[in-house]
Scaffold this motif. Structure first.
Motif, PDB file in Angstrom:
ATOM      1  N   ASN A 101      13.145  -0.289 -11.168  1.00  0.00           N
ATOM      2  CA  ASN A 101      13.800   0.884 -11.731  1.00  0.00           C
ATOM      3  C   ASN A 101      12.930   2.131 -11.709  1.00  0.00           C
ATOM      4  O   ASN A 101      13.442   3.237 -11.569  1.00  0.00           O
ATOM      5  CB  ASN A 101      14.296   0.614 -13.158  1.00  0.00           C
ATOM      6  N   LYS A 102      11.607   1.955 -11.814  1.00  0.00           N
ATOM      7  CA  LYS A 102      10.774   3.163 -11.885  1.00  0.00           C
ATOM      8  C   LYS A 102       9.335   2.846 -11.492  1.00  0.00           C
ATOM      9  O   LYS A 102       8.736   1.906 -12.009  1.00  0.00           O
ATOM     10  CB  LYS A 102      10.798   3.731 -13.299  1.00  0.00           C
ATOM     11  N   PHE A 103       8.808   3.659 -10.604  1.00  0.00           N
ATOM     12  CA  PHE A 103       7.375   3.669 -10.343  1.00  0.00           C
ATOM     13  C   PHE A 103       6.830   4.708 -11.306  1.00  0.00           C
ATOM     14  O   PHE A 103       6.878   5.906 -11.053  1.00  0.00           O
ATOM     15  CB  PHE A 103       7.089   4.059  -8.886  1.00  0.00           C
ATOM     16  N   GLY A 104       6.368   4.233 -12.452  1.00  0.00           N
ATOM     17  CA  GLY A 104       5.969   5.128 -13.537  1.00  0.00           C
ATOM     18  C   GLY A 104       4.463   5.233 -13.686  1.00  0.00           C
ATOM     19  O   GLY A 104       3.690   4.875 -12.790  1.00  0.00           O
ATOM     20  N   LYS A 105       4.051   5.684 -14.854  1.00  0.00           N
ATOM     21  CA  LYS A 105       2.633   5.898 -15.140  1.00  0.00           C
ATOM     22  C   LYS A 105       1.819   4.615 -15.008  1.00  0.00           C
ATOM     23  O   LYS A 105       0.710   4.620 -14.468  1.00  0.00           O
ATOM     24  CB  LYS A 105       2.464   6.492 -16.538  1.00  0.00           C
ATOM     25  N   ALA A 108       1.393   3.950 -11.381  1.00  0.00           N
ATOM     26  CA  ALA A 108       0.478   4.958 -10.835  1.00  0.00           C
ATOM     27  C   ALA A 108      -0.969   4.630 -11.180  1.00  0.00           C
ATOM     28  O   ALA A 108      -1.878   4.913 -10.395  1.00  0.00           O
ATOM     29  CB  ALA A 108       0.856   6.350 -11.357  1.00  0.00           C
ATOM     30  N   ASP A 109      -1.164   3.998 -12.341  1.00  0.00           N
ATOM     31  CA  ASP A 109      -2.506   3.614 -12.789  1.00  0.00           C
ATOM     32  C   ASP A 109      -2.924   2.224 -12.310  1.00  0.00           C
ATOM     33  O   ASP A 109      -3.957   1.702 -12.737  1.00  0.00           O
ATOM     34  CB  ASP A 109      -2.589   3.669 -14.319  1.00  0.00           C
ATOM     35  N   GLY A 110      -2.100   1.596 -11.452  1.00  0.00           N
ATOM     36  CA  GLY A 110      -2.463   0.295 -10.889  1.00  0.00           C
ATOM     37  C   GLY A 110      -1.942  -0.901 -11.654  1.00  0.00           C
ATOM     38  O   GLY A 110      -2.324  -2.038 -11.363  1.00  0.00           O
ATOM     39  N   ARG A 111      -1.073  -0.674 -12.629  1.00  0.00           N
ATOM     40  CA  ARG A 111      -0.546  -1.774 -13.446  1.00  0.00           C
ATOM     41  C   ARG A 111       0.969  -1.887 -13.236  1.00  0.00           C
ATOM     42  O   ARG A 111       1.487  -1.472 -12.231  1.00  0.00           O
ATOM     43  CB  ARG A 111      -0.882  -1.516 -14.918  1.00  0.00           C
ATOM     44  N   ALA A 141       1.032   7.689  -2.251  1.00  0.00           N
ATOM     45  CA  ALA A 141      -0.312   7.196  -1.955  1.00  0.00           C
ATOM     46  C   ALA A 141      -0.317   5.663  -1.898  1.00  0.00           C
ATOM     47  O   ALA A 141      -1.005   5.060  -1.075  1.00  0.00           O
ATOM     48  CB  ALA A 141      -1.308   7.696  -2.994  1.00  0.00           C
ATOM     49  N   PHE A 142       0.451   5.031  -2.766  1.00  0.00           N
ATOM     50  CA  PHE A 142       0.539   3.571  -2.807  1.00  0.00           C
ATOM     51  C   PHE A 142       1.318   3.030  -1.608  1.00  0.00           C
ATOM     52  O   PHE A 142       0.865   2.117  -0.923  1.00  0.00           O
ATOM     53  CB  PHE A 142       1.206   3.135  -4.115  1.00  0.00           C
TER      54      PHE A 142
END
Length: 172
Positions: A101-105, A108-111, A141-142
């Motif tokens: 549903n979401k590529f969230g914070k 973004a932080d690798g978790r 970037a990922f």
């Protein structure tokens, strides 16, 4: 690699789009895995955030009540990680597509769902991710340049999966 993302403009619109797409895909016989977000509007705070583990639950409350005046992130990281574990377990079965549903914070932080997305890509499964403008750079970037941006439309999502799917299912 078969990874696509979509972004809708209005608050909660990406959630609604991915929920509708997951329903349409399931109705067409695709075996979905992942999460879709369901928001419930409230009088006392912006909304309650729940995710449904695809294809058929459970539904988990991923938001926590921090009070009326709270300004911080309301995501409950422990429940998010529970959702990640449930999705990872289902990913081991027969799956046609992973929907996040979401590529969230957290991602973004690798978790968060980052490792599940990577596993699906490694297994050559199509991956569909909801992204917001705040985390778009981290997602790009990922995922790299192979990530395909889809218009926020159920028809475009279903068409992309039909093209990306190894199963050869026809989209009506």
């Amino acid at each position: 690699m078969k990874i696509a993302y979509t972004m809708a403009q209005g608050r909660g619109d990406t959630d609604l789009l991915l929920f509708a797409a997951a329903q349409k895909l399931a109705a067409r016989g695709y075996r979905t895995c992942g999460t879709v977000q369901i928001n419930t509007e409230c009088d006392t705070h912006p909304c309650d955030m729940d995710v449904q583990i695809l294809p058929d639950g459970p539904v988990l409350r991923i938001s926590q009540s921090l009070g009326r005046e709270a300004k911080g992130c309301r995501l409950d990281p422990s429940v998010l990680e529970k959702a990640v574990g449930l999705v990872a377990a289902r990913l081991a079965g027969q799956v046609d597509v992973l929907i996040v549903n979401k590529f969230g914070k957290h991602e973004a932080d690798g978790r968060g769902f980052r490792s599940v997305i990577a596993e699906a890509i490694e297994r050559d499964l199509p991956v569909l991710v909801g992204v917001n403008a705040l985390n778009l750079g981290a997602f790009e970037a990922f995922a790299g340049p192979q990530a395909e941006r889809l218009e926020p439309s159920v028809e475009d999502i279903v068409g992309w999966l039909a093209d990306a799917s190894k199963s050869g299912r026809e989209v009506a």
